[in-house]
Design a protein around this motif. Sequence first.
Motif, PDB file in Angstrom:
ATOM      1  N   VAL A  99       0.853  -1.202   0.000  1.00  0.00           N
ATOM      2  CA  VAL A  99       0.000   0.000   0.000  1.00  0.00           C
ATOM      3  C   VAL A  99       0.886   1.250   0.000  1.00  0.00           C
ATOM      4  CG1 VAL A  99      -1.765   1.286   1.268  1.00  0.00           C
ATOM      5  CG2 VAL A  99      -1.891  -1.220   1.151  1.00  0.00           C
ATOM      6  N   HIS A 100       1.951   1.229   0.794  1.00  0.00           N
ATOM      7  CA  HIS A 100       2.866   2.367   0.877  1.00  0.00           C
ATOM      8  C   HIS A 100       3.541   2.614  -0.486  1.00  0.00           C
ATOM      9  CE1 HIS A 100       5.680   5.180   2.590  1.00  0.00           C
ATOM     10  NE2 HIS A 100       6.707   4.427   2.275  1.00  0.00           N
ATOM     11  N   ARG A 101       4.073   1.550  -1.061  1.00  0.00           N
ATOM     12  CA  ARG A 101       4.801   1.694  -2.340  1.00  0.00           C
ATOM     13  C   ARG A 101       3.872   2.158  -3.463  1.00  0.00           C
ATOM     14  NH1 ARG A 101       5.644  -3.247  -2.852  1.00  0.00           N
ATOM     15  NH2 ARG A 101       4.291  -3.866  -4.554  1.00  0.00           N
ATOM     16  N   ILE A 102       2.732   1.510  -3.612  1.00  0.00           N
ATOM     17  CA  ILE A 102       1.852   1.798  -4.752  1.00  0.00           C
ATOM     18  C   ILE A 102       1.219   3.187  -4.615  1.00  0.00           C
ATOM     19  CG2 ILE A 102      -0.219   1.029  -5.996  1.00  0.00           C
ATOM     20  CD1 ILE A 102       0.554  -1.864  -5.081  1.00  0.00           C
ATOM     21  N   SER A 103       0.863   3.575  -3.399  1.00  0.00           N
ATOM     22  CA  SER A 103       0.266   4.905  -3.189  1.00  0.00           C
ATOM     23  C   SER A 103       1.250   5.995  -3.597  1.00  0.00           C
ATOM     24  CB  SER A 103      -0.129   5.094  -1.722  1.00  0.00           C
ATOM     25  OG  SER A 103      -1.085   4.137  -1.347  1.00  0.00           O
ATOM     26  N   ASN A 104       2.528   5.769  -3.328  1.00  0.00           N
ATOM     27  CA  ASN A 104       3.546   6.751  -3.726  1.00  0.00           C
ATOM     28  C   ASN A 104       3.782   6.724  -5.230  1.00  0.00           C
ATOM     29  OD1 ASN A 104       5.080   8.423  -1.546  1.00  0.00           O
ATOM     30  ND2 ASN A 104       4.560   6.482  -0.547  1.00  0.00           N
ATOM     31  N   PRO A 145       5.010   4.418   6.359  1.00  0.00           N
ATOM     32  CA  PRO A 145       3.641   3.895   6.254  1.00  0.00           C
ATOM     33  C   PRO A 145       2.652   4.693   7.108  1.00  0.00           C
ATOM     34  CG  PRO A 145       5.196   2.095   6.473  1.00  0.00           C
ATOM     35  CD  PRO A 145       5.984   3.361   6.669  1.00  0.00           C
ATOM     36  N   GLU A 146       3.095   5.154   8.263  1.00  0.00           N
ATOM     37  CA  GLU A 146       2.183   5.899   9.136  1.00  0.00           C
ATOM     38  C   GLU A 146       1.724   7.203   8.455  1.00  0.00           C
ATOM     39  OE1 GLU A 146       3.376   6.181  13.162  1.00  0.00           O
ATOM     40  OE2 GLU A 146       1.715   7.519  13.670  1.00  0.00           O
ATOM     41  N   ASN A 147       2.665   7.915   7.820  1.00  0.00           N
ATOM     42  CA  ASN A 147       2.282   9.138   7.111  1.00  0.00           C
ATOM     43  C   ASN A 147       1.420   8.824   5.888  1.00  0.00           C
ATOM     44  OD1 ASN A 147       3.498  10.857   8.890  1.00  0.00           O
ATOM     45  ND2 ASN A 147       5.447  10.866   7.809  1.00  0.00           N
ATOM     46  N   THR A 148       1.686   7.688   5.276  1.00  0.00           N
ATOM     47  CA  THR A 148       0.840   7.277   4.144  1.00  0.00           C
ATOM     48  C   THR A 148      -0.597   7.069   4.624  1.00  0.00           C
ATOM     49  OG1 THR A 148       2.712   6.213   3.090  1.00  0.00           O
ATOM     50  CG2 THR A 148       0.541   5.530   2.332  1.00  0.00           C
ATOM     51  N   GLU A 149      -0.730   6.406   5.757  1.00  0.00           N
ATOM     52  CA  GLU A 149      -2.075   6.158   6.309  1.00  0.00           C
ATOM     53  C   GLU A 149      -2.812   7.488   6.536  1.00  0.00           C
ATOM     54  OE1 GLU A 149      -2.021   3.883  10.012  1.00  0.00           O
ATOM     55  OE2 GLU A 149      -3.961   4.801  10.517  1.00  0.00           O
ATOM     56  N   ILE A 150      -2.125   8.434   7.139  1.00  0.00           N
ATOM     57  CA  ILE A 150      -2.759   9.735   7.433  1.00  0.00           C
ATOM     58  C   ILE A 150      -3.154  10.432   6.127  1.00  0.00           C
ATOM     59  CG2 ILE A 150      -2.308  12.051   8.379  1.00  0.00           C
ATOM     60  CD1 ILE A 150      -0.377  10.552  10.397  1.00  0.00           C
ATOM     61  N   ALA A 151      -2.239  10.397   5.142  1.00  0.00           N
ATOM     62  CA  ALA A 151      -2.515  11.075   3.864  1.00  0.00           C
ATOM     63  C   ALA A 151      -3.649  10.372   3.105  1.00  0.00           C
ATOM     64  CB  ALA A 151      -1.239  11.102   3.020  1.00  0.00           C
ATOM     65  N   ARG A 195       3.899   7.093 -11.767  1.00  0.00           N
ATOM     66  CA  ARG A 195       5.082   6.205 -11.705  1.00  0.00           C
ATOM     67  C   ARG A 195       6.238   6.862 -10.936  1.00  0.00           C
ATOM     68  NH1 ARG A 195       2.672   5.516 -16.221  1.00  0.00           N
ATOM     69  NH2 ARG A 195       3.955   6.895 -17.481  1.00  0.00           N
ATOM     70  N   THR A 196       5.891   7.549  -9.876  1.00  0.00           N
ATOM     71  CA  THR A 196       6.915   8.218  -9.062  1.00  0.00           C
ATOM     72  C   THR A 196       7.910   7.193  -8.510  1.00  0.00           C
ATOM     73  OG1 THR A 196       5.266   9.833  -8.417  1.00  0.00           O
ATOM     74  CG2 THR A 196       7.264   9.748  -7.068  1.00  0.00           C
ATOM     75  N   TRP A 231      -0.546   9.399  -5.321  1.00  0.00           N
ATOM     76  CA  TRP A 231      -1.604   9.735  -4.356  1.00  0.00           C
ATOM     77  C   TRP A 231      -1.009  10.445  -3.148  1.00  0.00           C
ATOM     78  CZ3 TRP A 231      -4.589   4.411  -3.894  1.00  0.00           C
ATOM     79  CH2 TRP A 231      -5.429   4.273  -5.009  1.00  0.00           C
ATOM     80  N   VAL A 232       0.187   9.998  -2.753  1.00  0.00           N
ATOM     81  CA  VAL A 232       0.842  10.564  -1.565  1.00  0.00           C
ATOM     82  C   VAL A 232       2.320  10.765  -1.887  1.00  0.00           C
ATOM     83  CG1 VAL A 232      -0.743   9.370   0.024  1.00  0.00           C
ATOM     84  CG2 VAL A 232       1.421   8.286  -0.579  1.00  0.00           C
ATOM     85  N   ARG A 233       2.972  11.572  -1.059  1.00  0.00           N
ATOM     86  CA  ARG A 233       4.441  11.692  -1.132  1.00  0.00           C
ATOM     87  C   ARG A 233       4.932  11.537   0.291  1.00  0.00           C
ATOM     88  NH1 ARG A 233       6.757  14.891  -5.652  1.00  0.00           N
ATOM     89  NH2 ARG A 233       8.472  15.313  -4.255  1.00  0.00           N
ATOM     90  N   THR A 234       5.187  10.316   0.674  1.00  0.00           N
ATOM     91  CA  THR A 234       5.485  10.032   2.080  1.00  0.00           C
ATOM     92  C   THR A 234       6.664   9.071   2.191  1.00  0.00           C
ATOM     93  OG1 THR A 234       3.855   8.265   1.983  1.00  0.00           O
ATOM     94  CG2 THR A 234       3.121  10.354   2.930  1.00  0.00           C
TER      95      THR A 234
END
Length: 215
Positions: free
Chosen positions: A144-149, A159-165, A208-209, A153-156
Amino acid sequence: MSDVLKILRLISRQSKAYDVPSVTLVSYGGDPYQVLVSCLLSLRTRDKTTIEASRRLFKVAKTPEDMLKLSLGMIRRLIYPVGFYRNKGKVILEASRRIVDEYSGKVPSGLDELLDFRGVGRKTANLVLGLGFRKPAICVDTHVHRISNRLGWVRTHSPENTEIALRKIIPRRYWIKLNTLLVAFGQNLCLPLSPLCSECPVYSLCKRTGVIKYR
Ligand code: SF4
């Protein structure tokens, strides 16, 4: 329709072609205790190994009371070869003891209470809340962390910051299933090292960041 929603719908459709992740499979039984134990088993372990170990263990002990009747050696034998099976055996026994002694045999359904268990971090606690109790929670694991970045969707960095974002941009009805969708997607298509972007249904919507090499 927003791009986030478009991507979620496309990934949902794509993920139907893949095996359901192990802890999600266990959650179909509707038992938060089994979700918790299975999630503890899954850390640093392949999905196939996790589901097989979960099934062997739950055949003998489905509840924390049953688990306490087993010796540590027996639990370790049943869960072998999951990663760190020696330590995980201890963690499962200790959690079962606390659930029986402090929570009358029922897994607590609060984030802080779950985080107080040894071996339980935000990832496990959120998975238990979401898949075990059907409470809105976003479980951010490595996929989830890797794909969201990658998607932008997020720039984190954690994982905790990804969850918040993600809480700010993912529609609430997708919170519980987001982990299931992205784990399956990440194991099969948006792979950690060399994602299969040329076959990806969200290629035109993905930034594709950080992706240097893809197929
Ligand atoms: S286009 Fe590539 S990086 Fe983006 S989601 Fe698809 S596989 Fe992952």
